[in-house]
Design a protein around this motif. Structure first.
Motif, PDB file in Angstrom:
ATOM      1  N   LEU A  46      21.945   8.667  73.846  1.00 54.61           N
ATOM      2  CA  LEU A  46      22.036   9.784  74.795  1.00 54.61           C
ATOM      3  C   LEU A  46      20.653  10.357  75.095  1.00 54.61           C
ATOM      4  CD1 LEU A  46      25.097  12.014  73.842  1.00 54.61           C
ATOM      5  CD2 LEU A  46      24.738  10.688  75.905  1.00 54.61           C
ATOM      6  N   GLN A  47      19.858  10.533  74.065  1.00 51.88           N
ATOM      7  CA  GLN A  47      18.512  11.061  74.257  1.00 51.88           C
ATOM      8  C   GLN A  47      17.671  10.142  75.126  1.00 51.88           C
ATOM      9  OE1 GLN A  47      17.301  11.629  70.185  1.00 51.88           O
ATOM     10  NE2 GLN A  47      18.255  13.636  70.053  1.00 51.88           N
ATOM     11  N   ASP A  48      17.957   8.850  75.046  1.00 52.61           N
ATOM     12  CA  ASP A  48      17.232   7.871  75.860  1.00 52.61           C
ATOM     13  C   ASP A  48      17.900   7.643  77.223  1.00 52.61           C
ATOM     14  OD1 ASP A  48      15.438   7.545  73.781  1.00 52.61           O
ATOM     15  OD2 ASP A  48      16.440   5.750  72.983  1.00 52.61           O
ATOM     16  N   ARG A  49      18.968   8.381  77.483  1.00 47.14           N
ATOM     17  CA  ARG A  49      19.737   8.300  78.729  1.00 47.14           C
ATOM     18  C   ARG A  49      20.366   6.916  78.953  1.00 47.14           C
ATOM     19  NH1 ARG A  49      15.016  11.353  81.281  1.00 47.14           N
ATOM     20  NH2 ARG A  49      15.616  13.502  80.936  1.00 47.14           N
ATOM     21  N   VAL A  50      20.795   6.306  77.879  1.00 47.58           N
ATOM     22  CA  VAL A  50      21.501   5.023  77.955  1.00 47.58           C
ATOM     23  C   VAL A  50      22.975   5.347  77.681  1.00 47.58           C
ATOM     24  CG1 VAL A  50      21.612   2.653  77.078  1.00 47.58           C
ATOM     25  CG2 VAL A  50      19.425   3.868  77.090  1.00 47.58           C
ATOM     26  N   TYR A  51      23.660   5.784  78.721  1.00 46.50           N
ATOM     27  CA  TYR A  51      24.984   6.387  78.552  1.00 46.50           C
ATOM     28  C   TYR A  51      26.061   5.387  78.159  1.00 46.50           C
ATOM     29  CZ  TYR A  51      22.423  10.121  80.716  1.00 46.50           C
ATOM     30  OH  TYR A  51      21.468  11.056  80.987  1.00 46.50           O
ATOM     31  N   TYR A  52      26.063   4.210  78.753  1.00 47.19           N
ATOM     32  CA  TYR A  52      27.088   3.236  78.405  1.00 47.19           C
ATOM     33  C   TYR A  52      27.011   2.876  76.922  1.00 47.19           C
ATOM     34  CZ  TYR A  52      29.918  -0.947  78.201  1.00 47.19           C
ATOM     35  OH  TYR A  52      30.874  -1.865  77.844  1.00 47.19           O
ATOM     36  N   ALA A  53      25.810   2.641  76.434  1.00 44.95           N
ATOM     37  CA  ALA A  53      25.644   2.297  75.018  1.00 44.95           C
ATOM     38  C   ALA A  53      26.069   3.459  74.126  1.00 44.95           C
ATOM     39  CB  ALA A  53      24.195   1.900  74.734  1.00 44.95           C
ATOM     40  N   ALA A  54      25.750   4.687  74.542  1.00 45.56           N
ATOM     41  CA  ALA A  54      26.152   5.871  73.767  1.00 45.56           C
ATOM     42  C   ALA A  54      27.675   5.951  73.684  1.00 45.56           C
ATOM     43  CB  ALA A  54      25.588   7.137  74.395  1.00 45.56           C
ATOM     44  N   GLU A  80      31.497  15.005  75.787  1.00 44.51           N
ATOM     45  CA  GLU A  80      30.316  15.572  76.438  1.00 44.51           C
ATOM     46  C   GLU A  80      29.597  14.514  77.275  1.00 44.51           C
ATOM     47  OE1 GLU A  80      28.027  17.335  73.263  1.00 44.51           O
ATOM     48  OE2 GLU A  80      29.088  19.251  73.457  1.00 44.51           O
ATOM     49  N   THR A  81      29.565  13.297  76.781  1.00 39.78           N
ATOM     50  CA  THR A  81      28.929  12.212  77.536  1.00 39.78           C
ATOM     51  C   THR A  81      29.710  11.919  78.811  1.00 39.78           C
ATOM     52  OG1 THR A  81      28.150  11.267  75.447  1.00 39.78           O
ATOM     53  CG2 THR A  81      28.064   9.853  77.387  1.00 39.78           C
ATOM     54  N   TYR A  82      31.028  11.814  78.698  1.00 39.65           N
ATOM     55  CA  TYR A  82      31.854  11.582  79.892  1.00 39.65           C
ATOM     56  C   TYR A  82      31.670  12.713  80.900  1.00 39.65           C
ATOM     57  CZ  TYR A  82      34.576   7.651  77.997  1.00 39.65           C
ATOM     58  OH  TYR A  82      34.988   6.427  77.510  1.00 39.65           O
ATOM     59  N   ASN A  83      31.668  13.938  80.427  1.00 42.28           N
ATOM     60  CA  ASN A  83      31.474  15.077  81.324  1.00 42.28           C
ATOM     61  C   ASN A  83      30.129  14.997  82.031  1.00 42.28           C
ATOM     62  OD1 ASN A  83      33.413  16.946  81.933  1.00 42.28           O
ATOM     63  ND2 ASN A  83      32.967  18.288  80.217  1.00 42.28           N
ATOM     64  N   PHE A  84      29.117  14.648  81.284  1.00 42.61           N
ATOM     65  CA  PHE A  84      27.765  14.604  81.833  1.00 42.61           C
ATOM     66  C   PHE A  84      27.637  13.554  82.932  1.00 42.61           C
ATOM     67  CE2 PHE A  84      23.337  13.199  81.890  1.00 42.61           C
ATOM     68  CZ  PHE A  84      22.705  14.424  82.142  1.00 42.61           C
ATOM     69  N   MET A  90      38.365  11.744  81.617  1.00 45.55           N
ATOM     70  CA  MET A  90      38.222  11.058  80.330  1.00 45.55           C
ATOM     71  C   MET A  90      37.719  12.027  79.265  1.00 45.55           C
ATOM     72  SD  MET A  90      36.695   7.488  81.774  1.00 45.55           S
ATOM     73  CE  MET A  90      37.049   6.386  80.427  1.00 45.55           C
ATOM     74  N   ALA A  91      36.889  12.975  79.674  1.00 38.18           N
ATOM     75  CA  ALA A  91      36.360  13.971  78.738  1.00 38.18           C
ATOM     76  C   ALA A  91      37.479  14.870  78.220  1.00 38.18           C
ATOM     77  CB  ALA A  91      35.277  14.801  79.418  1.00 38.18           C
ATOM     78  N   LYS A  92      38.408  15.208  79.087  1.00 36.25           N
ATOM     79  CA  LYS A  92      39.514  16.100  78.709  1.00 36.25           C
ATOM     80  C   LYS A  92      40.268  15.556  77.502  1.00 36.25           C
ATOM     81  CE  LYS A  92      43.681  16.379  80.952  1.00 36.25           C
ATOM     82  NZ  LYS A  92      44.634  16.114  79.947  1.00 36.25           N
ATOM     83  N   ASP A  93      40.608  14.288  77.534  1.00 36.50           N
ATOM     84  CA  ASP A  93      41.324  13.677  76.411  1.00 36.50           C
ATOM     85  C   ASP A  93      40.501  13.748  75.128  1.00 36.50           C
ATOM     86  OD1 ASP A  93      43.449  13.042  78.074  1.00 36.50           O
ATOM     87  OD2 ASP A  93      42.703  11.021  78.490  1.00 36.50           O
ATOM     88  N   ILE A 110      35.270  25.590  74.480  1.00 36.99           N
ATOM     89  CA  ILE A 110      34.404  25.836  75.636  1.00 36.99           C
ATOM     90  C   ILE A 110      34.301  24.549  76.465  1.00 36.99           C
ATOM     91  CG2 ILE A 110      32.028  26.356  76.350  1.00 36.99           C
ATOM     92  CD1 ILE A 110      33.343  28.818  75.275  1.00 36.99           C
ATOM     93  N   ASN A 111      34.056  23.439  75.795  1.00 37.53           N
ATOM     94  CA  ASN A 111      33.938  22.156  76.496  1.00 37.53           C
ATOM     95  C   ASN A 111      35.231  21.799  77.224  1.00 37.53           C
ATOM     96  OD1 ASN A 111      31.346  21.931  75.497  1.00 37.53           O
ATOM     97  ND2 ASN A 111      31.881  20.502  73.883  1.00 37.53           N
ATOM     98  N   LEU A 112      36.369  22.043  76.580  1.00 40.87           N
ATOM     99  CA  LEU A 112      37.656  21.726  77.192  1.00 40.87           C
ATOM    100  C   LEU A 112      37.881  22.571  78.442  1.00 40.87           C
ATOM    101  CD1 LEU A 112      40.321  20.150  77.116  1.00 40.87           C
ATOM    102  CD2 LEU A 112      41.234  21.956  75.631  1.00 40.87           C
ATOM    103  N   VAL A 113      37.602  23.859  78.353  1.00 42.15           N
ATOM    104  CA  VAL A 113      37.790  24.743  79.509  1.00 42.15           C
ATOM    105  C   VAL A 113      36.841  24.355  80.643  1.00 42.15           C
ATOM    106  CG1 VAL A 113      37.543  27.124  80.323  1.00 42.15           C
ATOM    107  CG2 VAL A 113      38.766  26.653  78.198  1.00 42.15           C
ATOM    108  N   ASP A 114      35.598  24.041  80.331  1.00 44.43           N
ATOM    109  CA  ASP A 114      34.662  23.597  81.363  1.00 44.43           C
ATOM    110  C   ASP A 114      35.172  22.330  82.054  1.00 44.43           C
ATOM    111  OD1 ASP A 114      32.960  25.730  80.877  1.00 44.43           O
ATOM    112  OD2 ASP A 114      31.589  24.569  79.602  1.00 44.43           O
ATOM    113  N   THR A 115      35.813  21.474  81.288  1.00 47.13           N
ATOM    114  CA  THR A 115      36.380  20.244  81.850  1.00 47.13           C
ATOM    115  C   THR A 115      37.558  20.564  82.764  1.00 47.13           C
ATOM    116  OG1 THR A 115      35.663  19.011  79.915  1.00 47.13           O
ATOM    117  CG2 THR A 115      37.368  18.001  81.258  1.00 47.13           C
ATOM    118  N   TYR A 116      38.409  21.499  82.342  1.00 45.15           N
ATOM    119  CA  TYR A 116      39.514  21.926  83.211  1.00 45.15           C
ATOM    120  C   TYR A 116      38.964  22.441  84.540  1.00 45.15           C
ATOM    121  CZ  TYR A 116      42.777  21.916  79.185  1.00 45.15           C
ATOM    122  OH  TYR A 116      43.562  21.571  78.120  1.00 45.15           O
TER     123      TYR A 116
END
Length: 186
Positions: A46-54, A80-84, A90-93, A110-116
């Motif tokens: 994630l820090q390296d912005r390689v999202y699929y691998a994360a 958090e990665t899916y949301n980003f 997918m993040a909601k689940d 907080i993350n769940l509500v932001d996803t909603y």
């Protein structure tokens, strides 16, 4: 002479078998430990912005330790990665699974509500959670109201939760959230 050769072969077999046995005991697979390793690798990706691998690393961590309290962290990181990257459905689940496994981390709510909100289903969730007696649903509902600009209603629900559940580990985080909202919005 033959007896000596047989004895040497016998001793070599015993040494081989005993050293192999020690190696087997030395390299015991520990799924929980490996799960943390994969979670940490995912964070590095994630820090390296390689999202699929994360995402793949977080999924591996979850599969190695699917129903432990630690898996809540892995689910949250995956969510958090899916949301980003723009996949709130997918993040909601993931956030719901994190809360199911360990409902005492306020950030998961907080993350769940932001996803909603990203999914556009916040109003429907308010209707769904409004009549629930589940204290954890009350946390979600309070945050939803606050995020939907019904601050007083949300604070009242969260404050009521704090009075009804003063000994839960999540209660201090809820109180801090209330204080922060009051400072910010009022």
């Amino acid at each position: 002479m033959i007896k000596n050769k047989i004895l040497v072969i016998f001793l070599l077999i015993i040494m081989f078998l005993s050293s192999g046995y020690k190696r087997l005991n030395k390299y015991v697979i520990q799924p929980e430990k490996n799960a943390f390793y994969h979670n940490n690798v995912g964070i590095n990706y994630l820090q390296d912005r390689v999202y699929y691998a994360a995402i793949q690393e977080f999924k591996i961590a979850i599969s190695l330790s699917p129903s432990t309290q630690a898996s809540a962290i892995f689910y949250n990181n995956l969510g958090e990665t899916y949301n980003f990257i723009g996949y709130p459905d997918m993040a909601k689940d993931c956030f719901e699974n994190a809360i199911d496994l360990y409902g005492l981390n306020f950030q998961y709510y907080i993350n769940l509500v932001d996803t909603y909100l990203k999914m556009g289903i916040a109003d429907g969730k308010v209707s769904e959670l409004k009549n629930s007696d589940n204290p954890y649903h009350r946390i979600t509902l309070g945050i939803l109201y606050i995020k939907l600009s019904q601050t007083r209603k949300g604070i009242n629900i969260l404050d009521e939760f704090c009075m009804q559940e003063p000994d839960l580990m999540i209660t201090p985080a809820v109180k801090q959230y209330i204080a922060d909202v009051i400072k910010e919005k009022m």
